[in-house]
Design a protein around this motif. Sequence first.
Motif, PDB file in Angstrom:
ATOM      1  N   SER A  70       0.763  -1.111   0.060  1.00 12.83           N
ATOM      2  CA  SER A  70       0.172   0.122   0.072  1.00 12.83           C
ATOM      3  C   SER A  70       0.970   1.178  -0.041  1.00 12.83           C
ATOM      4  CB  SER A  70      -0.768  -0.015   1.211  1.00 12.83           C
ATOM      5  OG  SER A  70      -0.301   0.453   2.229  1.00 12.83           O
ATOM      6  N   GLU A  74       0.475   0.068   5.140  1.00 16.85           N
ATOM      7  CA  GLU A  74      -0.203  -0.845   6.069  1.00 16.85           C
ATOM      8  C   GLU A  74      -1.625  -0.939   5.379  1.00 16.85           C
ATOM      9  OE1 GLU A  74       1.413  -0.361  10.602  1.00 16.85           O
ATOM     10  OE2 GLU A  74      -0.051   1.127   9.826  1.00 16.85           O
ATOM     11  N   LEU A  75      -2.363  -2.065   5.312  1.00 17.53           N
ATOM     12  CA  LEU A  75      -3.485  -2.129   5.099  1.00 17.53           C
ATOM     13  C   LEU A  75      -4.548  -2.724   6.233  1.00 17.53           C
ATOM     14  CD1 LEU A  75      -3.099  -3.764   1.700  1.00 17.53           C
ATOM     15  CD2 LEU A  75      -4.066  -1.389   2.060  1.00 17.53           C
ATOM     16  N   TYR A  76      -5.684  -2.273   5.958  1.00 13.47           N
ATOM     17  CA  TYR A  76      -6.620  -2.862   7.293  1.00 13.47           C
ATOM     18  C   TYR A  76      -7.366  -3.988   6.857  1.00 13.47           C
ATOM     19  CZ  TYR A  76     -10.101  -2.580  11.043  1.00 13.47           C
ATOM     20  OH  TYR A  76     -10.809  -2.936  12.186  1.00 13.47           O
ATOM     21  N   TRP A  81      -4.279  -3.552  11.233  1.00  9.22           N
ATOM     22  CA  TRP A  81      -3.441  -2.622  10.378  1.00  9.22           C
ATOM     23  C   TRP A  81      -2.056  -3.245  10.255  1.00  9.22           C
ATOM     24  CZ3 TRP A  81      -4.773   1.247   7.152  1.00  9.22           C
ATOM     25  CH2 TRP A  81      -6.163   1.902   7.602  1.00  9.22           C
ATOM     26  N   THR A  82      -1.614  -3.773   9.041  1.00 14.11           N
ATOM     27  CA  THR A  82      -0.247  -4.094   8.914  1.00 14.11           C
ATOM     28  C   THR A  82       0.059  -4.351   7.358  1.00 14.11           C
ATOM     29  OG1 THR A  82       1.375  -5.878   9.717  1.00 14.11           O
ATOM     30  CG2 THR A  82      -0.804  -6.755   8.830  1.00 14.11           C
TER      31      THR A  82
END
Length: 176
Positions: A70, A74-76, A81-82
């Motif tokens: 991303s 991080e992406l949810y 979130w990581t």
Amino acid sequence: VFGIASTLYIVVDLELGTNDRVLNALSVYLSRGQTAEQLSQLSGREEMWTVMWDSFLESPWIGHGYFVTSSTGELYVWYFWTNWTAHNFWLQALVTTGIIGTGILAYALIQLGYRTIRATFRGQIEWQFGALVGSVMLWQLGWGMNNETFVGPLQPESVVFLTVLGLATARFASHS
């Protein structure tokens, strides 16, 4: 021996209740607490792939950087979130390296397959080695449908693939 053991088992457990308990415990273990709906969505992969596709559309040509999925890092997904992996080889390649990088990667893999087939039929390499390279490539292709394979974090199967890739490259270079 199998027939006698089966007969004795049926005599001891007339209602086959042990089978039911064992199969039930096995299904609970294999589902790992997921509902039937989650399993039908490939264990949440549908949610992951949707988020990854949206991330890919943010930078389709060059991606976000190797192993970064991303623009923020991080992406949810799945309540966290990581820096998730896409859990799909081609989607991981698209999100991290974009269309340009994925095109180069696809070209390299096609070349490896083509050279392996050509060298095997010309007798430049042993058929067993060609079969090894081909089977590892096919395994990576199948495994990559639900895993990022060697375009993700270091895993044992990635080491095997990259080792075979190195061996194949060395063999092809020595016959050029």
